[in-house]
Design a protein around this motif. Structure first.
Motif, mmCIF file in Angstrom:
data_model
loop_
_atom_site.group_PDB
_atom_site.id
_atom_site.type_symbol
_atom_site.label_atom_id
_atom_site.label_comp_id
_atom_site.label_asym_id
_atom_site.label_seq_id
_atom_site.Cartn_x
_atom_site.Cartn_y
_atom_site.Cartn_z
ATOM 1 N N ASP A 150 43.183 50.435 64.400
ATOM 2 C CA ASP A 150 41.931 49.985 64.632
ATOM 3 C C ASP A 150 41.737 50.418 62.551
ATOM 4 O OD1 ASP A 150 38.866 50.829 64.771
ATOM 5 O OD2 ASP A 150 39.099 52.303 65.890
ATOM 6 N N ILE A 151 40.955 49.603 62.803
ATOM 7 C CA ILE A 151 40.259 49.511 61.079
ATOM 8 C C ILE A 151 38.886 49.173 60.904
ATOM 9 C CG2 ILE A 151 40.347 47.880 58.810
ATOM 10 C CD1 ILE A 151 44.037 47.560 59.785
ATOM 11 N N MET A 152 38.448 49.692 60.331
ATOM 12 C CA MET A 152 37.082 49.688 59.819
ATOM 13 C C MET A 152 36.995 49.961 57.809
ATOM 14 S SD MET A 152 33.691 50.703 58.735
ATOM 15 C CE MET A 152 32.670 52.276 59.566
ATOM 16 N N LEU A 153 36.063 48.332 57.207
ATOM 17 C CA LEU A 153 36.295 48.443 56.077
ATOM 18 C C LEU A 153 35.207 48.030 56.235
ATOM 19 C CD1 LEU A 153 39.442 46.678 55.676
ATOM 20 C CD2 LEU A 153 39.288 49.345 55.626
ATOM 21 N N ASN A 154 34.461 48.887 55.441
ATOM 22 C CA ASN A 154 32.653 48.942 54.987
ATOM 23 C C ASN A 154 32.835 48.777 53.826
ATOM 24 O OD1 ASN A 154 29.985 48.442 54.827
ATOM 25 N ND2 ASN A 154 29.942 50.788 56.047
ATOM 26 N N PHE A 155 32.646 47.969 52.730
ATOM 27 C CA PHE A 155 32.396 47.639 52.020
ATOM 28 C C PHE A 155 30.828 46.976 50.859
ATOM 29 C CE2 PHE A 155 36.560 48.590 51.975
ATOM 30 C CZ PHE A 155 37.053 49.948 51.002
ATOM 31 N N ARG A 156 29.824 46.864 52.164
ATOM 32 C CA ARG A 156 28.606 45.982 51.863
ATOM 33 C C ARG A 156 27.931 47.037 50.721
ATOM 34 N NH1 ARG A 156 27.270 48.679 57.098
ATOM 35 N NH2 ARG A 156 26.996 46.670 58.037
ATOM 36 N N ASN A 157 27.402 45.866 49.958
ATOM 37 C CA ASN A 157 26.763 45.300 48.563
ATOM 38 C C ASN A 157 27.886 45.690 47.605
ATOM 39 O OD1 ASN A 157 24.353 44.752 49.653
ATOM 40 N ND2 ASN A 157 24.297 46.920 50.421
ATOM 41 N N CYS A 158 28.655 45.586 46.968
ATOM 42 C CA CYS A 158 30.160 45.503 46.310
ATOM 43 C C CYS A 158 30.116 44.383 45.600
ATOM 44 C CB CYS A 158 31.479 46.142 46.964
ATOM 45 S SG CYS A 158 31.407 48.369 47.220
ATOM 46 N N GLU A 159 29.077 44.353 44.680
ATOM 47 C CA GLU A 159 29.336 43.089 44.405
ATOM 48 C C GLU A 159 30.618 42.680 42.782
ATOM 49 O OE1 GLU A 159 25.735 42.870 42.592
ATOM 50 O OE2 GLU A 159 24.529 42.999 44.065
ATOM 51 N N ASN A 160 31.198 43.252 42.895
ATOM 52 C CA ASN A 160 32.876 43.602 42.369
ATOM 53 C C ASN A 160 33.719 42.925 42.917
ATOM 54 O OD1 ASN A 160 31.593 43.780 40.245
ATOM 55 N ND2 ASN A 160 32.172 46.072 39.921
ATOM 56 N N ILE A 161 33.393 43.033 44.364
ATOM 57 C CA ILE A 161 34.913 42.335 45.345
ATOM 58 C C ILE A 161 34.286 40.763 45.586
ATOM 59 C CG2 ILE A 161 35.428 42.097 47.963
ATOM 60 C CD1 ILE A 161 35.304 45.133 48.333
ATOM 61 N N GLY A 162 35.527 39.924 45.084
ATOM 62 C CA GLY A 162 35.388 38.127 45.667
ATOM 63 C C GLY A 162 36.389 37.958 46.738
ATOM 64 N N ASP A 163 36.417 36.551 46.118
ATOM 65 C CA ASP A 163 38.172 35.803 46.989
ATOM 66 C C ASP A 163 39.022 36.802 46.667
ATOM 67 O OD1 ASP A 163 36.707 33.729 48.049
ATOM 68 O OD2 ASP A 163 36.925 32.394 46.132
ATOM 69 N N VAL A 164 39.718 37.021 45.973
ATOM 70 C CA VAL A 164 41.121 37.698 45.603
ATOM 71 C C VAL A 164 41.334 39.006 45.732
ATOM 72 C CG1 VAL A 164 42.125 38.595 43.748
ATOM 73 C CG2 VAL A 164 41.363 36.802 42.700
ATOM 74 N N GLY A 165 39.934 39.888 46.360
ATOM 75 C CA GLY A 165 40.257 41.114 47.340
ATOM 76 C C GLY A 165 39.865 40.641 48.534
ATOM 77 N N LEU A 166 38.986 39.674 49.241
ATOM 78 C CA LEU A 166 38.899 39.297 50.443
ATOM 79 C C LEU A 166 40.814 39.012 50.719
ATOM 80 C CD1 LEU A 166 37.187 40.149 53.225
ATOM 81 C CD2 LEU A 166 36.535 37.248 52.269
ATOM 82 N N ALA A 167 41.061 37.924 50.054
ATOM 83 C CA ALA A 167 41.823 37.242 50.126
ATOM 84 C C ALA A 167 42.746 38.629 50.233
ATOM 85 C CB ALA A 167 42.688 36.335 48.947
ATOM 86 N N SER A 168 43.053 39.017 49.467
ATOM 87 C CA SER A 168 44.127 40.498 49.377
ATOM 88 C C SER A 168 43.573 40.923 51.298
ATOM 89 C CB SER A 168 44.394 41.492 48.473
ATOM 90 O OG SER A 168 44.161 41.138 47.305
#
Length: 175
Positions: free
Chosen positions: A64-82
């Motif tokens: 079970d995983i819940m990741l909530n990073f709403r409105n973290c404007e420094n997250i981009g493609d590299v972060g989501l790809a990770s």
């Protein structure tokens, strides 16, 4: 370590950055089954997502995983790809909740990589996904729809794509 459940949460914390989150998730408990990280409106970015991904890879028993990073404007493609690459090994994962609403730097490459990771979660039964106000085009949304469409054990699906003019009927039909 005997940790089974980890919940870390902070909202509107302007002091939390990539270095701070890296230290928070620097564990390697092999028996961890539940992970919940919620850092809304913080300064965390792609480097933090790389740290989270390393922790996911080290925690192969997660169900079970819940990741909530709403409105973290420094997250981009590299972060989501990770995050997508961190999901690949989690064959025991049954529930996945990802909130990246308002992460405006997420584009096609991030969605495509996330789709690849999600598509390999053969035991996933519950998926709750929010990616709003991002910069992805139709290509990224289509890849995500195809990745989700490969999940044969999925019984519960919730998706929010507000402000996405590219998630169209064709992607819904794929699901």
């Amino acid at each position: 370590q005997n940790l089974k459940h980890v919940i870390l949460s902070s909202s509107f914390c302007s002091l939390l950055d990539d270095d701070g989150l890296k230290e928070m998730v620097a564990w390697e408990p092999s028996g961890l089954s539940h992970l919940q990280l919620s850092f809304v409106n913080s300064k965390v970015g792609d480097q933090s997502m790389k740290s989270v991904s390393k922790s996911l890879i080290a925690s192969t028993c997660l169900s079970d995983i819940m990741l909530n990073f709403r409105n973290c404007e420094n997250i981009g493609d590299v972060g989501l790809a990770s995050i997508g690459s961190g999901l690949v090994r989690l064959q025991s994962l049954t529930q996945l909740v990802l909130y990246f609403g308002g992460c405006r730097n997420i584009g096609c490459e991030g969605l495509e990589a996330l789709a690849q990771g999600i598509s390999r979660l053969k035991g996933l039964s519950h998926l709750d996904l929010e990616i709003t106000s991002c910069s992805a085009s139709e290509k990224g949304w289509h890849a995500l729809a195809l990745g989700i469409g490969e999940l044969r054990s999925l019984t519960d699906l919730s998706m929010s794509f507000i402000d996405s003019e590219f998630f169209k009927e064709e992607e819904v039909q794929v699901l």
